[in-house]
Every structure is written in structure tokens, then in C-alpha cells.
Design an enzyme around this catalytic site. Sequence first.
Site, mmCIF file in Angstrom:
data_model
loop_
_atom_site.group_PDB
_atom_site.id
_atom_site.type_symbol
_atom_site.label_atom_id
_atom_site.label_comp_id
_atom_site.label_asym_id
_atom_site.label_seq_id
_atom_site.Cartn_x
_atom_site.Cartn_y
_atom_site.Cartn_z
ATOM 1 N N LYS A 100 2.791 2.170 2.256
ATOM 2 C CA LYS A 100 2.741 2.764 3.591
ATOM 3 C C LYS A 100 3.844 2.130 4.433
ATOM 4 C CE LYS A 100 -1.906 4.298 4.821
ATOM 5 N NZ LYS A 100 -2.980 4.150 5.816
ATOM 6 N N LYS B 18 0.841 -1.219 0.000
ATOM 7 C CA LYS B 18 0.000 0.000 0.000
ATOM 8 C C LYS B 18 0.864 1.252 0.000
ATOM 9 C CE LYS B 18 -2.590 -0.846 3.734
ATOM 10 N NZ LYS B 18 -3.680 -0.629 4.710
HETATM 11 N N1 C2G Z 1 -10.347 6.712 9.292
HETATM 12 C C1 C2G Z 1 -11.387 7.575 9.619
HETATM 13 N N2 C2G Z 1 -11.109 8.871 9.909
HETATM 14 C C2 C2G Z 1 -9.819 9.313 9.897
HETATM 15 C C3 C2G Z 1 -8.765 8.437 9.580
HETATM 16 C C4 C2G Z 1 -9.049 7.121 9.282
HETATM 17 O O1 C2G Z 1 -12.571 7.173 9.627
HETATM 18 N N3 C2G Z 1 -9.588 10.633 10.198
HETATM 19 C C5 C2G Z 1 -10.691 5.318 8.974
HETATM 20 C C6 C2G Z 1 -10.343 4.937 7.540
HETATM 21 O O2 C2G Z 1 -11.367 5.357 6.641
HETATM 22 C C7 C2G Z 1 -10.248 3.415 7.639
HETATM 23 C C8 C2G Z 1 -9.718 3.203 9.071
HETATM 24 O O3 C2G Z 1 -9.937 4.446 9.779
HETATM 25 O O4 C2G Z 1 -11.555 2.844 7.529
HETATM 26 C C9 C2G Z 1 -8.247 2.853 9.111
HETATM 27 O O5 C2G Z 1 -7.544 3.865 8.422
HETATM 28 P P1 C2G Z 1 -6.064 3.507 7.877
HETATM 29 O O6 C2G Z 1 -5.280 2.892 8.960
HETATM 30 O O7 C2G Z 1 -5.552 4.707 7.151
HETATM 31 O O8 C2G Z 1 -6.427 2.353 6.842
HETATM 32 P P2 C2G Z 1 -6.068 2.284 5.277
HETATM 33 O O9 C2G Z 1 -4.629 2.507 5.071
HETATM 34 O O10 C2G Z 1 -7.057 3.135 4.591
HETATM 35 O O11 C2G Z 1 -6.278 0.717 4.966
HETATM 36 O O12 C2G Z 1 -8.050 -3.101 2.802
HETATM 37 C C10 C2G Z 1 -8.320 -1.819 3.318
HETATM 38 C C11 C2G Z 1 -7.054 -1.104 3.723
HETATM 39 O O13 C2G Z 1 -6.243 -1.918 4.552
HETATM 40 C C12 C2G Z 1 -7.432 0.204 4.431
#
Ligand code: C2G
Length: 132
Positions: free
Chosen positions: A46, A44
Site C-alpha cells: 500500500k 502491505k
Molecule cells: N474499514 C471498514 N469499512 C470500510 C473500510 C475500512 O470497516 N469501508 C475498516 C477495515 O476493516 C479496517 C479499518 O477500517 O479494520 C482500517 O482499514 P484500512 O486502513 O484499509 O486498514 P488495512 O489496510 O486493512 O490494515 O494489521 C492490520 C492491518 O494494518 C489492517
Amino acid sequence: MKKVITYGTFDLLHWGHINLLKRAKDLGDYLIVAISSDEFNALKNKKSYHSFDNRKMILESIRYVDEVIAEENWEQKVTDVYKHNIDTFVMGDDWEGEFDFLKDHCEVVYLPRTVGISTTKIKKDLLKVDSR
Ligand code: C2G
């Protein structure tokens, strides 16, 4: 028992993550969080500050979370729905539409993302502090 699942990296855990986890848990009785492995994070593009093991330990300590599993790849979600007997899949709406293929297998819910916080913002703000 209504089972809910959500996926993410959950690095540098913050109140936006907690808002998501609380609302996800409110949709059922049992919440599974699939945390991206360090290897999948690389896919990803990341690089999380906390290792998978430490992110797993942190998530397991949250009252809304009942179980934490590993997210190893993009393809495991359908298998996870059946393996864990999932009723509802939940993601923040920055992913709106991306996982609609799961609607053939379970309920799909995209929740409004919490505005004003993100792991990226935390890192940027800390860099500003350091450079003063
Ligand atoms: N999130 C949120 N509000 C934020 C930051 C994050 O609602 N201010 C939510 C994201 O939308 C996600 C969850 O928190 O549903 C986790 O965010 P991340 O750790 O950034 O996940 P991500 O990298 O988007 O990975 O297969 C799906 C992926 O693994 C998602």
C-alpha cells in the site's frame, strides 16, 4: 478501564473508517489505534497518500480515538496487547479469522465492514472525474 485496540492504514480518512472507530470505542472506554507506518504500508503493498505523521495527526483529532501508536510489522500485536493492557482487539470483518491467534490473549471482535466506501474507491472515482 476497558482498553480496545485496532490497526490500519486509515489513509484518505472516510466514513467507513469513522464507523469502525466509533463501534470500536463503544466496546470499551479507551481506544488505541495502531497506524501502519509508511514502511509497513510498503510491506502491505500500500502507498498511502498521507504520510504516517499526517495520518497520525488526523486520527488523534477524532473524538473516538484516545491514543495513536505506530504499526511497524505483522508481529507486534501480541506484544501490544500486553504492553498496553488491551482487553479487546477489533478489526473490520474483511479480516475475519486472520487474527484469531489473539484469542489466547484478549477478546477478538470483527465488525461488519461499511459497504460502499473505501480509500481505493475514492482514488478510482477521483481519477474518473479528472479524465472527463
Ligand atoms: N474499514 C471498514 N469499512 C470500510 C473500510 C475500512 O470497516 N469501508 C475498516 C477495515 O476493516 C479496517 C479499518 O477500517 O479494520 C482500517 O482499514 P484500512 O486502513 O484499509 O486498514 P488495512 O489496510 O486493512 O490494515 O494489521 C492490520 C492491518 O494494518 C489492517
